[in-house]
Write a protein that holds these residues in place. Structure first.
Motif, PDB file in Angstrom:
ATOM      1  N   GLU A  84       3.411   0.380  -1.470  1.00 26.69           N
ATOM      2  CA  GLU A  84       2.083   0.496  -0.843  1.00 26.69           C
ATOM      3  C   GLU A  84       1.010  -0.034  -1.793  1.00 26.69           C
ATOM      4  O   GLU A  84       0.108  -0.775  -1.386  1.00 26.69           O
ATOM      5  CB  GLU A  84       1.816   1.959  -0.485  1.00 26.69           C
ATOM      6  CG  GLU A  84       0.575   2.169   0.358  1.00 26.69           C
ATOM      7  CD  GLU A  84       0.680   1.567   1.746  1.00 26.69           C
ATOM      8  OE1 GLU A  84      -0.339   1.007   2.191  1.00 26.69           O
ATOM      9  OE2 GLU A  84       1.752   1.654   2.372  1.00 26.69           O
ATOM     10  N   GLN A  85       1.115   0.317  -3.066  1.00 22.21           N
ATOM     11  CA  GLN A  85       0.163  -0.183  -4.074  1.00 22.21           C
ATOM     12  C   GLN A  85       0.192  -1.706  -4.168  1.00 22.21           C
ATOM     13  O   GLN A  85      -0.833  -2.345  -4.399  1.00 22.21           O
ATOM     14  CB  GLN A  85       0.497   0.399  -5.450  1.00 22.21           C
ATOM     15  CG  GLN A  85       0.230   1.872  -5.622  1.00 22.21           C
ATOM     16  CD  GLN A  85       0.769   2.370  -6.951  1.00 22.21           C
ATOM     17  OE1 GLN A  85       0.897   1.604  -7.911  1.00 22.21           O
ATOM     18  NE2 GLN A  85       1.116   3.650  -7.013  1.00 22.21           N
ATOM     19  N   GLN A  86       1.391  -2.279  -3.988  1.00 22.05           N
ATOM     20  CA  GLN A  86       1.548  -3.728  -4.097  1.00 22.05           C
ATOM     21  C   GLN A  86       1.288  -4.441  -2.764  1.00 22.05           C
ATOM     22  O   GLN A  86       1.491  -5.653  -2.657  1.00 22.05           O
ATOM     23  CB  GLN A  86       2.972  -4.061  -4.580  1.00 22.05           C
ATOM     24  CG  GLN A  86       3.317  -3.453  -5.928  1.00 22.05           C
ATOM     25  CD  GLN A  86       2.385  -3.924  -7.018  1.00 22.05           C
ATOM     26  OE1 GLN A  86       2.150  -5.112  -7.180  1.00 22.05           O
ATOM     27  NE2 GLN A  86       1.831  -2.978  -7.785  1.00 22.05           N
ATOM     28  N   ASN A  87       0.878  -3.657  -1.755  1.00 20.16           N
ATOM     29  CA  ASN A  87       0.613  -4.188  -0.415  1.00 20.16           C
ATOM     30  C   ASN A  87       1.845  -4.908   0.166  1.00 20.16           C
ATOM     31  O   ASN A  87       1.735  -5.975   0.769  1.00 20.16           O
ATOM     32  CB  ASN A  87      -0.596  -5.140  -0.438  1.00 20.16           C
ATOM     33  CG  ASN A  87      -1.148  -5.382   0.948  1.00 20.16           C
ATOM     34  OD1 ASN A  87      -1.038  -4.534   1.840  1.00 20.16           O
ATOM     35  ND2 ASN A  87      -1.723  -6.555   1.157  1.00 20.16           N
ATOM     36  N   PHE A  88       2.999  -4.292  -0.071  1.00 25.01           N
ATOM     37  CA  PHE A  88       4.250  -4.828   0.461  1.00 25.01           C
ATOM     38  C   PHE A  88       4.791  -3.843   1.490  1.00 25.01           C
ATOM     39  O   PHE A  88       4.812  -2.635   1.255  1.00 25.01           O
ATOM     40  CB  PHE A  88       5.272  -5.032  -0.658  1.00 25.01           C
ATOM     41  CG  PHE A  88       6.638  -5.404  -0.159  1.00 25.01           C
ATOM     42  CD1 PHE A  88       6.916  -6.682   0.289  1.00 25.01           C
ATOM     43  CD2 PHE A  88       7.662  -4.445  -0.122  1.00 25.01           C
ATOM     44  CE1 PHE A  88       8.173  -7.012   0.761  1.00 25.01           C
ATOM     45  CE2 PHE A  88       8.916  -4.773   0.346  1.00 25.01           C
ATOM     46  CZ  PHE A  88       9.173  -6.060   0.794  1.00 25.01           C
ATOM     47  N   HIS A  89       5.234  -4.384   2.647  1.00 28.01           N
ATOM     48  CA  HIS A  89       5.746  -3.538   3.727  1.00 28.01           C
ATOM     49  C   HIS A  89       7.054  -4.110   4.258  1.00 28.01           C
ATOM     50  O   HIS A  89       7.315  -5.316   4.125  1.00 28.01           O
ATOM     51  CB  HIS A  89       4.715  -3.432   4.855  1.00 28.01           C
ATOM     52  CG  HIS A  89       3.382  -2.971   4.370  1.00 28.01           C
ATOM     53  ND1 HIS A  89       2.402  -3.855   3.968  1.00 28.01           N
ATOM     54  CD2 HIS A  89       2.881  -1.723   4.173  1.00 28.01           C
ATOM     55  CE1 HIS A  89       1.339  -3.174   3.567  1.00 28.01           C
ATOM     56  NE2 HIS A  89       1.609  -1.879   3.686  1.00 28.01           N
ATOM     57  N   LEU A  90       7.842  -3.262   4.867  1.00 26.56           N
ATOM     58  CA  LEU A  90       9.139  -3.686   5.405  1.00 26.56           C
ATOM     59  C   LEU A  90       8.974  -4.850   6.381  1.00 26.56           C
ATOM     60  O   LEU A  90       9.812  -5.756   6.423  1.00 26.56           O
ATOM     61  CB  LEU A  90       9.833  -2.506   6.090  1.00 26.56           C
ATOM     62  CG  LEU A  90      11.246  -2.763   6.616  1.00 26.56           C
ATOM     63  CD1 LEU A  90      12.194  -3.130   5.475  1.00 26.56           C
ATOM     64  CD2 LEU A  90      11.763  -1.534   7.355  1.00 26.56           C
ATOM     65  N   GLU A  91       7.888  -4.848   7.130  1.00 28.62           N
ATOM     66  CA  GLU A  91       7.651  -5.911   8.119  1.00 28.62           C
ATOM     67  C   GLU A  91       7.478  -7.289   7.456  1.00 28.62           C
ATOM     68  O   GLU A  91       7.565  -8.322   8.128  1.00 28.62           O
ATOM     69  CB  GLU A  91       6.405  -5.595   8.955  1.00 28.62           C
ATOM     70  CG  GLU A  91       6.496  -4.336   9.787  1.00 28.62           C
ATOM     71  CD  GLU A  91       6.410  -3.058   8.957  1.00 28.62           C
ATOM     72  OE1 GLU A  91       5.687  -3.039   7.930  1.00 28.62           O
ATOM     73  OE2 GLU A  91       7.095  -2.084   9.327  1.00 28.62           O
ATOM     74  N   ASP A  92       7.232  -7.304   6.131  1.00 30.34           N
ATOM     75  CA  ASP A  92       7.090  -8.573   5.414  1.00 30.34           C
ATOM     76  C   ASP A  92       8.429  -9.290   5.263  1.00 30.34           C
ATOM     77  O   ASP A  92       8.460 -10.475   4.922  1.00 30.34           O
ATOM     78  CB  ASP A  92       6.492  -8.342   4.018  1.00 30.34           C
ATOM     79  CG  ASP A  92       5.088  -7.781   4.086  1.00 30.34           C
ATOM     80  OD1 ASP A  92       4.386  -8.054   5.076  1.00 30.34           O
ATOM     81  OD2 ASP A  92       4.690  -7.068   3.140  1.00 30.34           O
ATOM     82  N   LEU A  93       9.532  -8.569   5.503  1.00 30.93           N
ATOM     83  CA  LEU A  93      10.866  -9.159   5.371  1.00 30.93           C
ATOM     84  C   LEU A  93      11.379  -9.584   6.739  1.00 30.93           C
ATOM     85  O   LEU A  93      11.899  -8.779   7.499  1.00 30.93           O
ATOM     86  CB  LEU A  93      11.840  -8.152   4.749  1.00 30.93           C
ATOM     87  CG  LEU A  93      11.658  -7.836   3.271  1.00 30.93           C
ATOM     88  CD1 LEU A  93      12.658  -6.780   2.832  1.00 30.93           C
ATOM     89  CD2 LEU A  93      11.829  -9.093   2.431  1.00 30.93           C
TER      90      LEU A  93
END
Length: 201
Positions: A84-93
């Motif tokens: 979350e801190q890195q603004n990465f989400h599962l939907e990015d994959l």
């Protein structure tokens, strides 16, 4: 019970003479308790992977990576927080090339979180740690299935240069607790050499 046995094996608390260890080393890993099922499964996957096309390999890697990331986000507080801190989400994959979007995590980052925050407390596990060659030791949990998984890959790699799982190994590493300078570990069918001893010994 299983995790205690594994802990005792890894700590070399269960001792057997080398001649008995040699005899037991001939039992195929796929038939061994605790590790056999996952070992056999991984060997089959490795074989299938090696026979696959480039596109099939990418699809396999992507599905595995996405499943791991999904598991981490759903079950381990550290990943929920850090991603979350890195603004990465599962939907990015969404495809193989998206794997490079996964934030890289190193030991220094993990050391900022407690063992409980970076672990799934519900899974069967045993405590292990890194060797500390970087100057920092990291304690973490491993699952019993990780042993069969690891050895399936190691045996496949080493098998390409003629190694057989029944071969005796010599392990040279930073272990200052080796009894008498050389210690036999039947669980790994390995002679461990205490590298802190003078070479003459």
């Amino acid at each position: 019970m299983i995790t205690k046995i594994i802990k005792d094996l890894k700590g070399n608390k269960i001792q057997l003479p080398i001649w008995l260890g040699q005899a037991l080393s001939n039992i195929p890993y796929s038939n061994r308790p605790i590790v056999g099922k996952i070992y056999k499964q991984r060997l089959q996957e490795i074989h299938t992977y090696e026979q696959s096309s480039s596109e099939q390999r990418q699809a396999f890697i992507f599905s595995r990576m996405r499943a791991i990331v999904e598991y981490a986000i759903k079950n381990i507080p550290f990943y929920q927080s850090y991603y979350e801190q890195q603004n990465f989400h599962l939907e990015d994959l969404q495809c193989y090339d998206d794997i490079k979007k996964i934030p890289i995590i190193d030991k220094h980052i993990l050391l900022e979180y407690t063992l409980q925050e970076r672990s799934n407390e519900k899974e069967p596990k045993f405590l292990v740690n890194t060797g500390g060659s970087s100057g920092y030791t990291l304690t973490f949990y491993a699952q019993p299935s990780s042993i069969g998984n690891e050895w399936a890959h190691i045996h496949t790699m080493w098998g390409k240069i003629g190694f057989k799982p029944s071969d005796l190994k010599l392990y040279i590493a930073g272990r200052s607790v080796v009894k008498g300078g050389v210690d036999y570990e039947f669980a790994r069918h390995t002679l461990s050499l205490d590298m802190y001893r003078p070479f003459e010994e």
